[in-house]
Design a protein around this motif. Structure first.
Motif, PDB file in Angstrom:
ATOM      1  N   ALA A  60      12.019 -63.486 -22.854  1.00  0.00           N
ATOM      2  CA  ALA A  60      13.152 -63.442 -21.928  1.00  0.00           C
ATOM      3  C   ALA A  60      13.212 -62.126 -21.152  1.00  0.00           C
ATOM      4  N   ALA A  61      12.490 -61.117 -21.589  1.00  0.00           N
ATOM      5  CA  ALA A  61      12.508 -59.813 -20.912  1.00  0.00           C
ATOM      6  C   ALA A  61      11.670 -59.903 -19.645  1.00  0.00           C
ATOM      7  N   ARG A  62      12.328 -59.748 -18.502  1.00  0.00           N
ATOM      8  CA  ARG A  62      11.630 -59.932 -17.234  1.00  0.00           C
ATOM      9  C   ARG A  62      11.158 -58.640 -16.590  1.00  0.00           C
ATOM     10  N   SER A  63      11.832 -57.530 -16.871  1.00  0.00           N
ATOM     11  CA  SER A  63      11.428 -56.272 -16.254  1.00  0.00           C
ATOM     12  C   SER A  63      11.805 -55.107 -17.159  1.00  0.00           C
ATOM     13  N   ALA A  64      11.168 -53.979 -16.910  1.00  0.00           N
ATOM     14  CA  ALA A  64      11.475 -52.776 -17.678  1.00  0.00           C
ATOM     15  C   ALA A  64      12.913 -52.339 -17.431  1.00  0.00           C
ATOM     16  N   TRP A  65      13.382 -52.478 -16.204  1.00  0.00           N
ATOM     17  CA  TRP A  65      14.755 -52.095 -15.882  1.00  0.00           C
ATOM     18  C   TRP A  65      15.766 -52.949 -16.653  1.00  0.00           C
ATOM     19  N   GLU A  66      15.499 -54.245 -16.731  1.00  0.00           N
ATOM     20  CA  GLU A  66      16.378 -55.131 -17.483  1.00  0.00           C
ATOM     21  C   GLU A  66      16.418 -54.740 -18.958  1.00  0.00           C
ATOM     22  N   VAL A  67      15.268 -54.433 -19.524  1.00  0.00           N
ATOM     23  CA  VAL A  67      15.204 -54.022 -20.922  1.00  0.00           C
ATOM     24  C   VAL A  67      15.968 -52.723 -21.126  1.00  0.00           C
ATOM     25  N   LEU A  68      15.768 -51.765 -20.241  1.00  0.00           N
ATOM     26  CA  LEU A  68      16.416 -50.465 -20.361  1.00  0.00           C
ATOM     27  C   LEU A  68      17.938 -50.569 -20.263  1.00  0.00           C
ATOM     28  N   THR A  69      18.431 -51.458 -19.446  1.00  0.00           N
ATOM     29  CA  THR A  69      19.874 -51.521 -19.212  1.00  0.00           C
ATOM     30  C   THR A  69      20.602 -52.584 -20.031  1.00  0.00           C
ATOM     31  N   CYS A  70      19.912 -53.604 -20.496  1.00  0.00           N
ATOM     32  CA  CYS A  70      20.605 -54.748 -21.092  1.00  0.00           C
ATOM     33  C   CYS A  70      20.253 -55.065 -22.538  1.00  0.00           C
ATOM     34  N   TYR A  71      19.421 -54.292 -23.183  1.00  0.00           N
ATOM     35  CA  TYR A  71      18.995 -54.624 -24.538  1.00  0.00           C
ATOM     36  C   TYR A  71      19.632 -53.679 -25.555  1.00  0.00           C
ATOM     37  N   PRO A  72      20.641 -54.144 -26.293  1.00  0.00           N
ATOM     38  CA  PRO A  72      21.304 -53.283 -27.260  1.00  0.00           C
ATOM     39  C   PRO A  72      20.382 -52.829 -28.393  1.00  0.00           C
ATOM     40  N   GLY A  73      19.359 -53.594 -28.690  1.00  0.00           N
ATOM     41  CA  GLY A  73      18.400 -53.179 -29.713  1.00  0.00           C
ATOM     42  C   GLY A  73      17.698 -51.886 -29.327  1.00  0.00           C
ATOM     43  N   LEU A  74      17.358 -51.768 -28.069  1.00  0.00           N
ATOM     44  CA  LEU A  74      16.734 -50.542 -27.569  1.00  0.00           C
ATOM     45  C   LEU A  74      17.728 -49.390 -27.618  1.00  0.00           C
ATOM     46  N   HIS A  75      18.952 -49.637 -27.194  1.00  0.00           N
ATOM     47  CA  HIS A  75      19.980 -48.589 -27.216  1.00  0.00           C
ATOM     48  C   HIS A  75      20.221 -48.114 -28.647  1.00  0.00           C
ATOM     49  N   ALA A  76      20.260 -49.060 -29.595  1.00  0.00           N
ATOM     50  CA  ALA A  76      20.472 -48.705 -30.996  1.00  0.00           C
ATOM     51  C   ALA A  76      19.318 -47.842 -31.521  1.00  0.00           C
ATOM     52  N   LEU A  77      18.095 -48.162 -31.129  1.00  0.00           N
ATOM     53  CA  LEU A  77      16.944 -47.367 -31.580  1.00  0.00           C
ATOM     54  C   LEU A  77      16.973 -45.951 -31.014  1.00  0.00           C
ATOM     55  N   VAL A  78      17.314 -45.826 -29.753  1.00  0.00           N
ATOM     56  CA  VAL A  78      17.371 -44.499 -29.125  1.00  0.00           C
ATOM     57  C   VAL A  78      18.442 -43.650 -29.807  1.00  0.00           C
ATOM     58  N   LEU A  79      19.612 -44.213 -30.020  1.00  0.00           N
ATOM     59  CA  LEU A  79      20.683 -43.474 -30.682  1.00  0.00           C
ATOM     60  C   LEU A  79      20.343 -43.191 -32.142  1.00  0.00           C
ATOM     61  N   HIS A  80      19.642 -44.127 -32.791  1.00  0.00           N
ATOM     62  CA  HIS A  80      19.223 -43.888 -34.178  1.00  0.00           C
ATOM     63  C   HIS A  80      18.272 -42.702 -34.269  1.00  0.00           C
ATOM     64  N   ALA A 124       9.717 -47.613 -38.212  1.00  0.00           N
ATOM     65  CA  ALA A 124       8.355 -47.497 -37.686  1.00  0.00           C
ATOM     66  C   ALA A 124       8.341 -47.678 -36.172  1.00  0.00           C
ATOM     67  N   ARG A 125       7.211 -47.387 -35.590  1.00  0.00           N
ATOM     68  CA  ARG A 125       7.039 -47.578 -34.153  1.00  0.00           C
ATOM     69  C   ARG A 125       6.878 -49.059 -33.852  1.00  0.00           C
ATOM     70  N   ARG A 126       7.130 -49.391 -32.585  1.00  0.00           N
ATOM     71  CA  ARG A 126       6.957 -50.742 -32.047  1.00  0.00           C
ATOM     72  C   ARG A 126       7.801 -51.791 -32.769  1.00  0.00           C
ATOM     73  N   VAL A 127       9.032 -51.422 -33.112  1.00  0.00           N
ATOM     74  CA  VAL A 127       9.938 -52.369 -33.746  1.00  0.00           C
ATOM     75  C   VAL A 127      10.808 -53.019 -32.670  1.00  0.00           C
ATOM     76  N   LEU A 128      11.166 -54.266 -32.899  1.00  0.00           N
ATOM     77  CA  LEU A 128      12.010 -54.990 -31.960  1.00  0.00           C
ATOM     78  C   LEU A 128      13.250 -55.463 -32.711  1.00  0.00           C
ATOM     79  N   ILE A 129      14.407 -55.057 -32.242  1.00  0.00           N
ATOM     80  CA  ILE A 129      15.664 -55.547 -32.796  1.00  0.00           C
ATOM     81  C   ILE A 129      16.258 -56.473 -31.740  1.00  0.00           C
ATOM     82  N   ASP A 130      16.307 -57.740 -32.080  1.00  0.00           N
ATOM     83  CA  ASP A 130      16.804 -58.737 -31.141  1.00  0.00           C
ATOM     84  C   ASP A 130      18.005 -59.433 -31.756  1.00  0.00           C
ATOM     85  N   HIS A 131      19.023 -59.707 -30.975  1.00  0.00           N
ATOM     86  CA  HIS A 131      20.223 -60.399 -31.427  1.00  0.00           C
ATOM     87  C   HIS A 131      20.886 -59.667 -32.584  1.00  0.00           C
TER      88      HIS A 131
END
Length: 85
Positions: A18-38, A75-82
């Motif tokens: 479902a991820a269509r662009s890097a911008w969409e992932v950067l702005t709309c994926y809470p899993g990524l935001h959670a990892l950065v803050l973690h 670890a690296r390359r983890v995906l947190i979805d939903h």
């Protein structure tokens, strides 16, 4: 820091159809935001700044709905979805 962020974005785009662009992932994926803050909270935890680490962790949980203990090693390359529901 930016190298790891680019790697995280690439991992999400590779594993989530479902991820269509890097911008969409950067702005709309809470899993990524959670990892950065973690990562920030974990850095505080490692230098024994436990209270700031817990505060950042709680802010991340409030914003993303994803709770990750600041002492957890991820670890690296983890995906947190939903993260919620």
């Amino acid at each position: 820091m930016f190298k790891r962020l680019r790697e995280d974005i690439a991992t999400i785009r590779q594993r989530d159809p479902a991820a269509r662009s890097a911008w969409e992932v950067l702005t709309c994926y809470p899993g990524l935001h959670a990892l950065v803050l973690h990562r920030f909270a974990h850095a505080c935890w490692r230098v024994r700044r436990r209270s700031p680490a817990r505060y950042v962790s709680q802010i991340a949980r409030f914003l993303t709905g994803i709770e990750i203990h600041p002492g957890a090693t991820i670890a690296r390359r983890v995906l947190i979805d939903h993260g919620m529901g």
